[in-house]
Design a protein around this motif. Structure first.
Motif, mmCIF file in Angstrom:
data_model
loop_
_atom_site.group_PDB
_atom_site.id
_atom_site.type_symbol
_atom_site.label_atom_id
_atom_site.label_comp_id
_atom_site.label_asym_id
_atom_site.label_seq_id
_atom_site.Cartn_x
_atom_site.Cartn_y
_atom_site.Cartn_z
ATOM 1 N N VAL A 136 50.313 36.741 31.674
ATOM 2 C CA VAL A 136 49.190 37.626 31.984
ATOM 3 C C VAL A 136 48.598 37.266 33.343
ATOM 4 N N ALA A 137 48.427 35.973 33.597
ATOM 5 C CA ALA A 137 47.873 35.533 34.878
ATOM 6 C C ALA A 137 48.770 35.956 36.032
ATOM 7 N N GLN A 138 50.073 35.798 35.861
ATOM 8 C CA GLN A 138 51.013 36.144 36.928
ATOM 9 C C GLN A 138 51.031 37.644 37.203
ATOM 10 N N GLY A 139 50.614 38.439 36.210
ATOM 11 C CA GLY A 139 50.644 39.888 36.394
ATOM 12 C C GLY A 139 49.340 40.480 36.865
ATOM 13 N N THR A 140 48.318 39.648 37.091
ATOM 14 C CA THR A 140 47.008 40.158 37.485
ATOM 15 C C THR A 140 46.936 40.313 39.002
ATOM 16 N N GLU A 141 46.574 41.507 39.455
ATOM 17 C CA GLU A 141 46.522 41.788 40.891
ATOM 18 C C GLU A 141 45.167 42.374 41.274
ATOM 19 N N PHE A 142 44.606 41.840 42.336
ATOM 20 C CA PHE A 142 43.354 42.352 42.894
ATOM 21 C C PHE A 142 43.557 43.815 43.309
ATOM 22 N N GLY A 186 27.838 46.564 42.886
ATOM 23 C CA GLY A 186 29.133 46.041 43.286
ATOM 24 C C GLY A 186 30.049 45.860 42.090
ATOM 25 N N VAL A 187 31.331 46.092 42.306
ATOM 26 C CA VAL A 187 32.331 45.876 41.259
ATOM 27 C C VAL A 187 33.566 45.246 41.887
ATOM 28 N N VAL A 188 34.275 44.497 41.076
ATOM 29 C CA VAL A 188 35.598 43.997 41.436
ATOM 30 C C VAL A 188 36.547 44.462 40.340
ATOM 31 N N CYS A 189 37.672 45.036 40.726
ATOM 32 C CA CYS A 189 38.624 45.574 39.756
ATOM 33 C C CYS A 189 39.990 44.918 39.938
ATOM 34 N N TYR A 190 40.617 44.575 38.819
ATOM 35 C CA TYR A 190 41.958 44.003 38.811
ATOM 36 C C TYR A 190 42.859 44.850 37.914
ATOM 37 N N ASP A 191 44.091 45.015 38.317
ATOM 38 C CA ASP A 191 45.114 45.597 37.452
ATOM 39 C C ASP A 191 45.936 44.473 36.845
ATOM 40 N N ILE A 192 46.361 44.647 35.584
ATOM 41 C CA ILE A 192 47.223 43.668 34.937
ATOM 42 C C ILE A 192 48.575 44.317 34.688
ATOM 43 N N HIS A 193 49.564 43.900 35.449
ATOM 44 C CA HIS A 193 50.917 44.412 35.295
ATOM 45 C C HIS A 193 51.615 43.578 34.221
ATOM 46 N N SER A 194 52.008 44.212 33.128
ATOM 47 C CA SER A 194 52.676 43.471 32.045
ATOM 48 C C SER A 194 54.076 43.086 32.499
ATOM 49 N N PRO A 195 54.324 41.805 32.785
ATOM 50 C CA PRO A 195 55.610 41.408 33.330
ATOM 51 C C PRO A 195 56.719 41.278 32.293
ATOM 52 N N SER A 196 56.394 41.462 31.020
ATOM 53 C CA SER A 196 57.419 41.310 29.990
ATOM 54 C C SER A 196 57.082 42.183 28.800
ATOM 55 N N ALA A 197 58.081 42.374 27.942
ATOM 56 C CA ALA A 197 57.865 43.129 26.711
ATOM 57 C C ALA A 197 56.867 42.414 25.806
ATOM 58 N N THR A 198 56.795 41.089 25.919
ATOM 59 C CA THR A 198 55.866 40.325 25.089
ATOM 60 C C THR A 198 54.423 40.682 25.409
ATOM 61 N N THR A 199 54.045 40.625 26.684
ATOM 62 C CA THR A 199 52.663 40.942 27.042
ATOM 63 C C THR A 199 52.358 42.410 26.770
ATOM 64 N N ASP A 200 53.331 43.290 26.992
ATOM 65 C CA ASP A 200 53.129 44.704 26.721
ATOM 66 C C ASP A 200 52.803 44.914 25.245
ATOM 67 N N THR A 201 53.543 44.239 24.365
ATOM 68 C CA THR A 201 53.311 44.380 22.929
ATOM 69 C C THR A 201 51.953 43.817 22.540
ATOM 70 N N ILE A 237 34.632 43.876 31.677
ATOM 71 C CA ILE A 237 35.241 44.761 30.692
ATOM 72 C C ILE A 237 36.746 44.805 30.891
ATOM 73 N N PHE A 238 37.479 44.695 29.808
ATOM 74 C CA PHE A 238 38.930 44.889 29.789
ATOM 75 C C PHE A 238 39.186 46.290 29.263
ATOM 76 N N VAL A 239 39.998 47.072 29.989
ATOM 77 C CA VAL A 239 40.384 48.414 29.552
ATOM 78 C C VAL A 239 41.896 48.455 29.436
ATOM 79 N N ASN A 240 42.383 48.832 28.274
ATOM 80 C CA ASN A 240 43.820 48.796 28.026
ATOM 81 C C ASN A 240 44.557 49.889 28.791
ATOM 82 N N GLN A 241 45.857 49.707 28.914
ATOM 83 C CA GLN A 241 46.696 50.651 29.649
ATOM 84 C C GLN A 241 46.649 52.026 28.995
ATOM 85 N N GLY A 242 46.628 53.064 29.851
ATOM 86 C CA GLY A 242 46.624 54.431 29.358
ATOM 87 C C GLY A 242 45.274 54.971 28.957
#
Length: 305
Positions: free
Chosen positions: A22-28, A114-129, A78-83
């Protein structure tokens, strides 16, 4: 023919690997001071996201209904899930906005909001699930945050306000830590979790859940699962009922369903191959399973996405 799982000799901490992924997939993604009647919209985002309010107050909403809006304050995250379509706005009801409008809100020197936003790219099927098992959104107000998470958020807020040299690089690096602490807080500190996410808190069941996510098509009989967690079949079944509120078969079904949703959304694999990856001997058997739990056929679900 389904194959038997081959995880009985694996010892790495799968949850630790998950948090690292999850950490490796987080992008500013976005950071700004905002002023005026501003709105930031995300329509059916491809990735999960983390939004941190660094200054002032705002609203988050998930529809055009004012009654659905939730007030956020400086330090809230706040965490907002994909989709999940959502908006951040100065007012409870979002106004029309597009990506081209962002420039007129970006007045860092004002720092009214002010806000800071990050996207979390799921790098594997595990994190996606795992993400698919999480709620559509999770808000951690400042008073709900552990001291360590508050410290990370305070550092990000300070960097955005001071805007010193290298601030964006620091904010990017801190995103990795923020993502880990947020997911850890959701999984490890939430006492009301049920189902597969609750299993990640149990030393016996954690290994099993991550193994099923890793190989959903394996032969996950009650005996095989019990053997993996070093329990008798009866003790294992009792533990599932007590801690997860699920029978062992239902646990496997839930995890296979989330993987199925991911495959149908992100791939063009024929249903026969999707069925094979999930341990079903035919597309018909898989389709029957999917409609039972998802309420729509696999083909209709894929077309909707």
């Amino acid at each position: 023919m389904m194959k038997a799982p081959e995880h009985t000799t694996k010892t790495p901490d799968g949850l630790d690997d998950l948090l690292n992924q999850v950490a490796q997939g987080t992008e500013f993604h976005f950071q700004s001071g905002l002023c005026g009647d501003w709105t930031l919209l995300a329509q059916h985002p491809e990735h999960a996201a983390i939004h941190l309010v660094t200054e002032g107050d705002c609203w988050v909403g998930f529809s055009a209904d004012k009654n659905d809006s939730i007030a956020l304050h400086g330090g809230d995250v706040i965490f907002v899930n994909q989709g999940i379509s959502h908006f951040l706005s100065r007012s409870p009801l979002a106004g029309p906005s597009s990506a081209t409008d962002i420039a007129r809100y970006c007045q860092v020197e004002h720092q009214q909001h002010g806000v800071v936003c990050y996207d979390i790219h799921s790098p594997s099927a595990t994190t996606d699930t795992v993400f698919r098992l999480l709620p559509p959104w999770i808000i951690l107000n400042q008073h709900q945050q552990a001291d360590t998470l508050q410290s990370v958020i305070s550092m990000i807020r300070a960097e955005t306000k001071q805007a010193s040299a290298g601030a964006q690089a620091v904010i990017q690096r801190l995103s990795d830590v923020l993502a880990i602490h947020l997911l850890r807080a959701v999984i490890m500190e939430n006492k009301e979790l049920t189902g597969p996410l609750a299993a990640l808190k149990d030393k016996h069941l954690k290994t099993l859940v991550l193994a099923i996510i890793d190989e959903p098509g394996a032969d996950w009989t009650v005996d095989n699962m019990a053997k993996l967690v070093f329990l008798s079949s009866s003790a294992f079944a009792e533990r599932c009922h007590k801690l997860l509120g699920l029978a062992p078969k239902k646990l496997v079904d839930q995890l296979r369903l989330q993987r199925a949703r991911g495959l149908l959304r992100s791939s063009t694999l024929p249903l026969e191959l999707v069925a094979e990856q999930l341990g079903y001997q035919s597309a018909t058997a898989f389709s029957r399973f999917f409609k039972k739990y998802a309420g729509v056929s696999a083909s209709d679900y894929r077309q909707q996405r």
